[in-house]
Design a protein around this motif. Structure first.
Motif, PDB file in Angstrom:
ATOM      1  N   GLU A 269       0.824  -1.202   0.000  1.00 46.36           N
ATOM      2  CA  GLU A 269       0.000   0.000   0.000  1.00 46.36           C
ATOM      3  C   GLU A 269       0.859   1.254   0.000  1.00 46.36           C
ATOM      4  OE1 GLU A 269      -3.197   0.233   2.708  1.00 46.36           O
ATOM      5  OE2 GLU A 269      -3.950  -1.792   2.283  1.00 46.36           O
ATOM      6  N   VAL A 270       0.497   2.183  -0.874  1.00 41.13           N
ATOM      7  CA  VAL A 270       1.152   3.494  -0.937  1.00 41.13           C
ATOM      8  C   VAL A 270       0.035   4.515  -1.124  1.00 41.13           C
ATOM      9  CG1 VAL A 270       2.782   4.980  -2.135  1.00 41.13           C
ATOM     10  CG2 VAL A 270       3.234   2.521  -1.984  1.00 41.13           C
ATOM     11  N   GLY A 271      -0.231   5.302  -0.084  1.00 41.48           N
ATOM     12  CA  GLY A 271      -1.304   6.290  -0.167  1.00 41.48           C
ATOM     13  C   GLY A 271      -2.643   5.627  -0.401  1.00 41.48           C
ATOM     14  N   ASP A 272      -3.353   6.100  -1.431  1.00 39.29           N
ATOM     15  CA  ASP A 272      -4.672   5.527  -1.725  1.00 39.29           C
ATOM     16  C   ASP A 272      -4.592   4.372  -2.712  1.00 39.29           C
ATOM     17  OD1 ASP A 272      -4.001   6.891  -4.013  1.00 39.29           O
ATOM     18  OD2 ASP A 272      -5.963   7.815  -4.286  1.00 39.29           O
ATOM     19  N   LYS A 273      -3.389   3.864  -2.955  1.00 42.31           N
ATOM     20  CA  LYS A 273      -3.206   2.762  -3.904  1.00 42.31           C
ATOM     21  C   LYS A 273      -2.800   1.481  -3.174  1.00 42.31           C
ATOM     22  CE  LYS A 273      -1.618   5.723  -7.704  1.00 42.31           C
ATOM     23  NZ  LYS A 273      -1.485   6.972  -6.935  1.00 42.31           N
ATOM     24  N   THR A 274      -3.407   0.394  -3.578  1.00 45.18           N
ATOM     25  CA  THR A 274      -2.991  -0.937  -3.138  1.00 45.18           C
ATOM     26  C   THR A 274      -2.449  -1.672  -4.356  1.00 45.18           C
ATOM     27  OG1 THR A 274      -4.647  -1.047  -1.377  1.00 45.18           O
ATOM     28  CG2 THR A 274      -3.712  -3.131  -2.133  1.00 45.18           C
ATOM     29  N   TYR A 275      -1.173  -2.003  -4.306  1.00 45.39           N
ATOM     30  CA  TYR A 275      -0.545  -2.672  -5.442  1.00 45.39           C
ATOM     31  C   TYR A 275      -0.722  -4.181  -5.307  1.00 45.39           C
ATOM     32  CZ  TYR A 275       1.498   1.764  -6.768  1.00 45.39           C
ATOM     33  OH  TYR A 275       1.658   3.070  -7.172  1.00 45.39           O
ATOM     34  N   LEU A 276      -1.285  -4.784  -6.334  1.00 47.91           N
ATOM     35  CA  LEU A 276      -1.452  -6.239  -6.401  1.00 47.91           C
ATOM     36  C   LEU A 276      -0.266  -6.770  -7.198  1.00 47.91           C
ATOM     37  CD1 LEU A 276      -5.264  -6.365  -7.311  1.00 47.91           C
ATOM     38  CD2 LEU A 276      -4.209  -6.197  -5.037  1.00 47.91           C
ATOM     39  N   ASN A 277       0.777  -7.189  -6.499  1.00 43.82           N
ATOM     40  CA  ASN A 277       2.032  -7.551  -7.150  1.00 43.82           C
ATOM     41  C   ASN A 277       2.056  -9.015  -7.570  1.00 43.82           C
ATOM     42  OD1 ASN A 277       3.153  -4.922  -6.590  1.00 43.82           O
ATOM     43  ND2 ASN A 277       3.393  -5.589  -4.467  1.00 43.82           N
ATOM     44  N   ILE A 278       2.329  -9.233  -8.838  1.00 42.76           N
ATOM     45  CA  ILE A 278       2.491 -10.572  -9.403  1.00 42.76           C
ATOM     46  C   ILE A 278       3.959 -10.697  -9.812  1.00 42.76           C
ATOM     47  CG2 ILE A 278       1.762 -12.167 -11.219  1.00 42.76           C
ATOM     48  CD1 ILE A 278      -0.858 -10.542 -11.411  1.00 42.76           C
ATOM     49  N   VAL A 279       4.672 -11.623  -9.177  1.00 39.06           N
ATOM     50  CA  VAL A 279       6.133 -11.691  -9.333  1.00 39.06           C
ATOM     51  C   VAL A 279       6.552 -13.109  -9.711  1.00 39.06           C
ATOM     52  CG1 VAL A 279       8.349 -11.339  -8.192  1.00 39.06           C
ATOM     53  CG2 VAL A 279       6.409  -9.880  -7.607  1.00 39.06           C
ATOM     54  N   GLY A 280       7.460 -13.227 -10.668  1.00 36.74           N
ATOM     55  CA  GLY A 280       7.956 -14.536 -11.078  1.00 36.74           C
ATOM     56  C   GLY A 280       9.417 -14.485 -11.451  1.00 36.74           C
ATOM     57  N   ASN A 281       9.958 -15.635 -11.839  1.00 36.93           N
ATOM     58  CA  ASN A 281      11.353 -15.749 -12.257  1.00 36.93           C
ATOM     59  C   ASN A 281      11.433 -16.411 -13.626  1.00 36.93           C
ATOM     60  OD1 ASN A 281      12.936 -14.962  -9.726  1.00 36.93           O
ATOM     61  ND2 ASN A 281      11.485 -16.461  -8.948  1.00 36.93           N
TER      62      ASN A 281
END
Length: 296
Positions: A269-281
């Motif tokens: 979360e940053v301010g009014d944003k919620t980041y939905l992080n999708i991470v891979g290799n």
């Protein structure tokens, strides 16, 4: 379809060319077989609060089939099944096909040297080196990339493909919609991956590529924002890879790509944003497919 044959020109035309030249919008046929095709202009459509640009395409007339043609999904899948390892891609009954991910990801597991997985800090990475042939893996990934290319070529007709190709991973059967995600569906990918640890394929546009705290990273353009409980949900996609692969990836900012791996999810979360992080290799170049201009 992005390409067609114009009797007016005469010759090969792209959808974008016809979009910009109205006089070319009549007397069109498939570039690879005799059936007539219809032109659909580019336009914007609403996707929640966003406007999404829909590119111009050619479509077959309803009830018409391409038969033995590049744009016939069943015909192309029959050819691919004959050319592929039966343990990876095979023809089933009732015009269905099964794409098995087990062997492909078993091979990927064998070449994970010093993985850049986010659960390791740089000092915690394993040092054991594994040296294996990637010949079989290249073959498996080539099969997958041919399916992805055909799906993209079919454009708005890609349901012809998605209805006949079934995905299997270990004891799980995965529908095409749960396997393949474009930018408009990144939030759906996040929700699915939060409940399922399976390989998927994500399509998008490269926003940046460069060094990161985990060697190198490719970041895609953010997915479609969603408003929920006063927060802006922003889906993101990032894949990490070793510096030794940097020069092998023939990719640059703005490229249209498809990435296949087992992703993880997290929120920030940053301010009014919620980041939905999708991470891979990424462990081998075949996991990243760059679409050619004629495929787009």
């Amino acid at each position: 379809m992005r390409l067609a044959y114009s009797k007016v020109k005469p010759g090969r035309v792209t959808a974008e060319e016809v979009d910009n030249n109205p006089h070319l919008r009549e007397h069109l046929k498939c570039l690879y077989c005799p059936i007539k095709v219809t032109f659909n202009r580019s336009h914007e459509r609403s996707a929640g609060k966003e406007k999404v640009f829909v590119r111009a395409t050619f479509k077959k007339d309803k009830g018409k089939e391409h038969e033995e043609c590049r744009y016939n999904a069943k015909y192309q899948m029959d050819i691919l099944a004959r050319e592929s390892d039966n343990n990876v891609f095979k023809s089933l009954e009732n015009n269905q096909f099964e794409f098995r991910l087990n062997m492909m990801h078993n091979e990927i597991n064998l070449i994970k040297n010093n993985p850049t997985d986010i659960k390791f800090s740089p000092t915690e990475r394993p040092v054991k080196q594994n040296y294996v042939s990637t010949g079989r893996l290249d073959s498996y990934l080539s099969t997958m990339n041919k399916i992805i290319e055909l799906r993209n070529e079919l454009a708005d007709d890609h349901e012809d493909l998605t209805s006949i190709v079934k995905i299997k991973y270990k004891d799980k059967k995965i529908s095409w919609n749960n396997f393949y995600y474009d930018r408009n569906r990144y939030s759906e990918a996040f929700n699915y991956l939060s409940q399922n640890k399976v390989p998927i394929c994500i399509e998008g546009t490269v926003h940046s590529i460069g060094p990161s705290r985990y060697d190198y990273a490719i970041k895609l353009v953010h997915g479609k924002w969603i408003k929920e409980d006063g927060k802006n949900l922003v889906p993101t996609v990032t894949v990490y890879f070793k510096e030794s692969l940097k020069d092998k990836f023939n990719v640059k900012e703005g490229d249209h790509v498809a990435i296949s791996t087992i992703f993880k999810t997290s929120k920030g979360e940053v301010g009014d944003k919620t980041y939905l992080n999708i991470v891979g290799n990424l462990h081998t170049i075949g996991q990243l497919h760059v679409f050619k201009e004629e495929d787009q």
